[in-house]
Design a protein around this motif. Structure first.
Motif, PDB file in Angstrom:
ATOM      1  N   ALA A  16      15.787  27.796 -13.507  1.00 18.18           N
ATOM      2  CA  ALA A  16      16.731  26.682 -13.451  1.00 18.18           C
ATOM      3  C   ALA A  16      17.974  26.960 -14.282  1.00 18.18           C
ATOM      4  N   GLY A  17      17.824  27.754 -15.347  1.00 18.58           N
ATOM      5  CA  GLY A  17      18.987  28.080 -16.176  1.00 18.58           C
ATOM      6  C   GLY A  17      20.059  28.815 -15.395  1.00 18.58           C
ATOM      7  N   GLY A  18      19.647  29.748 -14.526  1.00 21.07           N
ATOM      8  CA  GLY A  18      20.618  30.478 -13.721  1.00 21.07           C
ATOM      9  C   GLY A  18      21.333  29.564 -12.734  1.00 21.07           C
ATOM     10  N   LEU A  19      20.602  28.622 -12.156  1.00 21.31           N
ATOM     11  CA  LEU A  19      21.227  27.673 -11.234  1.00 21.31           C
ATOM     12  C   LEU A  19      22.271  26.831 -11.955  1.00 21.31           C
ATOM     13  N   LEU A  20      21.908  26.329 -13.128  1.00 20.86           N
ATOM     14  CA  LEU A  20      22.836  25.495 -13.881  1.00 20.86           C
ATOM     15  C   LEU A  20      24.038  26.301 -14.362  1.00 20.86           C
ATOM     16  N   ARG A  21      23.800  27.536 -14.769  1.00 20.36           N
ATOM     17  CA  ARG A  21      24.903  28.383 -15.233  1.00 20.36           C
ATOM     18  C   ARG A  21      25.904  28.613 -14.104  1.00 20.36           C
ATOM     19  N   SER A  22      25.387  28.831 -12.890  1.00 20.54           N
ATOM     20  CA  SER A  22      26.273  29.034 -11.744  1.00 20.54           C
ATOM     21  C   SER A  22      27.069  27.775 -11.443  1.00 20.54           C
ATOM     22  N   ALA A  65      37.121  23.818 -28.576  1.00 19.61           N
ATOM     23  CA  ALA A  65      36.474  22.501 -28.552  1.00 19.61           C
ATOM     24  C   ALA A  65      34.957  22.653 -28.565  1.00 19.61           C
ATOM     25  N   PRO A  66      34.251  21.759 -29.266  1.00 23.47           N
ATOM     26  CA  PRO A  66      32.786  21.859 -29.300  1.00 23.47           C
ATOM     27  C   PRO A  66      32.171  21.487 -27.949  1.00 23.47           C
ATOM     28  N   ALA A  67      30.956  21.962 -27.750  1.00 23.11           N
ATOM     29  CA  ALA A  67      30.234  21.627 -26.517  1.00 23.11           C
ATOM     30  C   ALA A  67      29.865  20.150 -26.529  1.00 23.11           C
ATOM     31  N   ARG A  68      29.756  19.577 -25.367  1.00 20.65           N
ATOM     32  CA  ARG A  68      29.346  18.180 -25.256  1.00 20.65           C
ATOM     33  C   ARG A  68      28.155  18.062 -24.328  1.00 20.65           C
ATOM     34  N   GLU A  69      27.399  16.965 -24.484  1.00 27.25           N
ATOM     35  CA  GLU A  69      26.222  16.780 -23.649  1.00 27.25           C
ATOM     36  C   GLU A  69      26.634  16.310 -22.263  1.00 27.25           C
ATOM     37  N   GLU A  70      26.053  16.938 -21.254  1.00 31.45           N
ATOM     38  CA  GLU A  70      26.296  16.574 -19.859  1.00 31.45           C
ATOM     39  C   GLU A  70      24.951  16.496 -19.140  1.00 31.45           C
ATOM     40  N   LEU A  71      24.849  15.580 -18.174  1.00 31.64           N
ATOM     41  CA  LEU A  71      23.678  15.509 -17.312  1.00 31.64           C
ATOM     42  C   LEU A  71      23.984  16.213 -15.996  1.00 31.64           C
ATOM     43  N   PHE A  72      23.036  17.022 -15.549  1.00 28.60           N
ATOM     44  CA  PHE A  72      23.151  17.670 -14.244  1.00 28.60           C
ATOM     45  C   PHE A  72      21.896  17.362 -13.436  1.00 28.60           C
ATOM     46  N   GLY A  73      22.087  17.114 -12.161  1.00 29.15           N
ATOM     47  CA  GLY A  73      20.978  16.910 -11.253  1.00 29.15           C
ATOM     48  C   GLY A  73      20.864  18.073 -10.289  1.00 29.15           C
ATOM     49  N   ALA A  74      19.658  18.287  -9.762  1.00 30.90           N
ATOM     50  CA  ALA A  74      19.432  19.356  -8.789  1.00 30.90           C
ATOM     51  C   ALA A  74      18.350  18.925  -7.824  1.00 30.90           C
ATOM     52  N   GLU A  89      30.985  16.624  -1.720  1.00 28.11           N
ATOM     53  CA  GLU A  89      32.118  17.472  -2.082  1.00 28.11           C
ATOM     54  C   GLU A  89      32.012  18.040  -3.493  1.00 28.11           C
ATOM     55  N   GLN A  90      31.480  17.272  -4.437  1.00 27.51           N
ATOM     56  CA  GLN A  90      31.414  17.731  -5.821  1.00 27.51           C
ATOM     57  C   GLN A  90      30.032  18.265  -6.175  1.00 27.51           C
ATOM     58  N   THR A  91      29.407  18.924  -5.206  1.00 33.29           N
ATOM     59  CA  THR A  91      28.116  19.570  -5.457  1.00 33.29           C
ATOM     60  C   THR A  91      28.223  21.038  -5.090  1.00 33.29           C
ATOM     61  N   LEU A  92      27.333  21.822  -5.658  1.00 38.32           N
ATOM     62  CA  LEU A  92      27.262  23.246  -5.358  1.00 38.32           C
ATOM     63  C   LEU A  92      25.938  23.517  -4.667  1.00 38.32           C
ATOM     64  N   VAL A  93      25.987  24.160  -3.496  1.00 33.99           N
ATOM     65  CA  VAL A  93      24.784  24.473  -2.738  1.00 33.99           C
ATOM     66  C   VAL A  93      24.532  25.963  -2.783  1.00 33.99           C
ATOM     67  N   MET A  94      23.300  26.337  -3.119  1.00 35.82           N
ATOM     68  CA  MET A  94      22.889  27.740  -3.131  1.00 35.82           C
ATOM     69  C   MET A  94      21.685  27.892  -2.216  1.00 35.82           C
ATOM     70  N   THR A  95      21.607  29.001  -1.531  1.00 35.01           N
ATOM     71  CA  THR A  95      20.502  29.216  -0.608  1.00 35.01           C
ATOM     72  C   THR A  95      20.160  30.695  -0.531  1.00 35.01           C
ATOM     73  N   ASP A  96      18.901  30.980  -0.211  1.00 34.11           N
ATOM     74  CA  ASP A  96      18.500  32.354   0.071  1.00 34.11           C
ATOM     75  C   ASP A  96      18.026  32.466   1.519  1.00 34.11           C
ATOM     76  N   GLY A  97      18.391  31.473   2.328  1.00 33.23           N
ATOM     77  CA  GLY A  97      17.990  31.456   3.723  1.00 33.23           C
ATOM     78  C   GLY A  97      16.732  30.664   3.976  1.00 33.23           C
ATOM     79  N   ASP A  98      15.971  30.411   2.931  1.00 31.50           N
ATOM     80  CA  ASP A  98      14.718  29.671   3.074  1.00 31.50           C
ATOM     81  C   ASP A  98      14.772  28.358   2.302  1.00 31.50           C
ATOM     82  N   ILE A  99      15.145  28.442   1.043  1.00 29.47           N
ATOM     83  CA  ILE A  99      15.234  27.263   0.192  1.00 29.47           C
ATOM     84  C   ILE A  99      16.703  26.934  -0.076  1.00 29.47           C
ATOM     85  N   ASN A 100      17.039  25.659  -0.009  1.00 29.76           N
ATOM     86  CA  ASN A 100      18.385  25.186  -0.324  1.00 29.76           C
ATOM     87  C   ASN A 100      18.341  24.389  -1.618  1.00 29.76           C
ATOM     88  N   VAL A 101      19.203  24.731  -2.553  1.00 36.59           N
ATOM     89  CA  VAL A 101      19.288  24.037  -3.832  1.00 36.59           C
ATOM     90  C   VAL A 101      20.687  23.452  -3.970  1.00 36.59           C
TER      91      VAL A 101
END
Length: 554
Positions: A16-22, A65-74, A89-101
């Motif tokens: 999940a860290g890689g997804l959020l980083r992207s 500037a310091p980091a701030r807390e943000e909520l992310f959903g997936a 429009e304000q979402t990022l979609v990633m896929t490997d052809g089988d699973i869509n995140v």
């Protein structure tokens, strides 16, 4: 992407860290840390998750500037089309052809288009003004926003206050709000004290604040003095018969396999106990159908527990969350309340509430149970309660509580004890039936029975030992505990799932349990059409939003 068939491993594991980083990097930010906060898991179908992150935005706030807390959903979907998607429009979609995140930054939930318009103090005032629902006369007075609950892709509830006035903002998927508004209007017209609808638009319903305070708070502070059991039942009895025509919401016990699957996927070691629990509930309800009419004869709330009821000065003054009102059985509503309270009382055994609070909750369970048991079959009440408790066992993992595995096991144990209570209730019913038959027969043994004093369990519900088969050579067995209750009317005997405990099932330790009542059946009304189950577009349980910090004294 490595994943399970429903995406749960991907969204809850290190990946999940890689997804959020992207997602953060795609928006120009830098992810510094992340923590899983909330999980909605539908085994074999989909997973939604909420994360608390620390993110810096160099282009917006400057490089220092310091980091701030943000909520992310997936959300992760496999083999299932995303339903009711509105703003992507304000979402990022990633896929490997089988699973869509799909990943989004709160409040830009693609299923809840009105959420961004009500969650910021400088925007919510304009939104309410445009809807004709301004809180106060002075728009310059700041509006405070408190997030009561948020389930990604499902719904959010916020409290907006300005000075001494407040309204509640219920945000949901747009296709649901019209029906919810109609239900409020119908219930208000029937004299049921639900919140007044001030305005609504595109999945946003603005509700007036109820008087009083939640029963959840009152029972913690005052115990049984919070309100009378008769008033709780009377509140349910006020639900108008006209709402019997609404779609049937199946009882919690219809979904025990679903909840068991969620719990066993998060805590596999509980699998055998969950299998036995589900089997006992299913067998017990099947046996009940052999001796009583189990059709839905009542109009029920559908999710009736202490956070949904408001009280003031010992009187019931309000009722929340009427989304699930419709045909059902009174036993389901009352079992829902008592099941929640039994889980709350068990918190005392883990030190999550103090002993004085635990005793107050136990007293409420004991007192309310005595009255509730006059309205419903005790065996049905206990079985329905077990089903509700099982649904709550998904909560610790869903909400990522501290020590959630131990908390999950404790809730499963409470459900098991409700099943034990059902066995004892059925044994007492059969004992009463046998006594009635014996009273009409010649007396062959005049020896008086030796009375066994009732014991009391940790939640304050008086417990009685199960009946023993007569016989001069029989040795008395150690008493097992079950909730005391008024004896139900004798029913014609039939097959019973409780003639003996299941194989490999040892007597369970005493626990705070108490049953609930069912409204008297009318002469066989037309049966409603079933429309969906508890999973309703993936929304498997509204009760699971409750957190312990929402009910404990501050």
């Amino acid at each position: 992407m490595s994943h399970t068939q429903d995406g749960s491993e991907l969204l809850t594991g290190p990946g999940a860290g890689g997804l959020l980083r992207s997602a953060v990097g795609n928006s120009g930010g830098v992810l510094h840390s992340w923590q899983l906060d909330h999980v909605d898991h539908r085994p074999g179908r989909s997973t939604k998750a909420l994360y608390r992150t620390q993110v810096s935005w160099p282009e917006l706030d400057g490089p220092q500037a310091p980091a701030r807390e943000e909520l992310f959903g997936a959300s992760a979907h496999i083999g299932e089309r995303e339903k009711n998607l509105h703003v992507a429009e304000q979402t990022l979609v990633m896929t490997d052809g089988d699973i869509n995140v799909r990943v989004w930054r709160y409040p830009h939930d693609p299923w809840l288009p009105m959420l961004p318009l009500v969650c910021y103090p400088d925007i919510v005032g304009r939104t309410l003004h445009d809807l004709g629902a301004a809180i106060g006369p002075d728009p310059s007075v700041p509006i405070a926003i408190d997030v009561v609950s948020y389930r990604p892709g499902r719904r959010a509830v916020l409290r907006a206050s300005q000075g001494t006035r407040a309204v509640y903002l219920k945000v949901m998927q747009p296709h649901r709000s019209g029906e919810i508004v109609d239900r409020h209007h119908r219930l208000l017209a029937a004299g049921v004290p639900v919140p007044e609808v001030i305005a609504h638009h595109n999945g946003l319903v603005v509700l007036a604040e109820l008087p009083g305070r939640p029963l959840a708070r009152a029972v913690v502070d005052e115990g049984v003095d919070a309100c009378r059991a008769e008033d709780l039942v009377a509140l349910l009895d006020r639900l108008p018969a006209s709402m019997y025509s609404l779609s049937l919401r199946p009882p919690w016990t219809d979904s025990v396999d679903f909840y068991s699957g969620i719990v066993s996927s998060s805590v596999p070691s509980l699998g055998p106990r969950l299998d036995a629990l589900v089997r006992s509930i299913r067998d017990g309800l099947s046996a009940l159908e052999q001796r009583m009419d189990m059709r839905p004869h009542d109009v029920v709330h559908g999710d009736f527990y202490e956070a949904q009821v408001f009280v003031d000065g010992g009187r019931v003054v309000g009722l929340l969350d009427i989304d699930t009102v419709g045909p059902g059985r009174r036993a389901d509503d009352l079992a829902c309340l008592l099941a929640h309270l039994s889980v709350l009382a068990d918190y005392g055994n883990a030190g999550r509430i103090d002993r004085a609070t635990q005793e107050r909750v136990e007293e409420a369970i004991r007192t309310w149970h005595e009255m509730f048991s006059e309205r419903v079959d005790p065996t049905e009440l206990a079985l329905r309660s077990a089903g509700v408790v099982l649904s709550l066992a998904t909560g610790p993992h869903r909400q990522q509580e501290a020590a959630w595995e131990a908390a999950t096991e404790a809730i499963v144990r409470v459900a098991e004890e409700w099943v034990t209570a059902a066995r004892h209730a059925e044994s007492r019913r059969r004992e009463a039936e046998a006594a009635k038959q014996a009273a009409a027969a010649p007396i062959t043994d005049s020896r008086p029975a030796v009375p066994v004093p009732p014991t009391q369990g940790p939640t304050g519900v008086r417990q009685v030992p199960p009946p023993q088969s007569p016989g001069p050579a029989q040795q008395p067995a150690p008493p097992q505990r079950a909730p005391a209750q008024q004896q139900a009317p004798v029913q014609p005997s039939g097959p019973s799932a409780y003639s003996a405990p299941p194989e490999n099932t040892a007597p369970l330790p005493p626990q705070s349990l108490s049953p609930r009542p069912v409204q008297a059946a009318e002469p066989h009304p037309p049966q409603p059409q079933v429309s969906g189950g508890r999973s309703d577009d993936g929304d498997d349980s509204p009760t699971q939003e409750r957190r312990i910090d929402s009910i404990l004294p501050s």
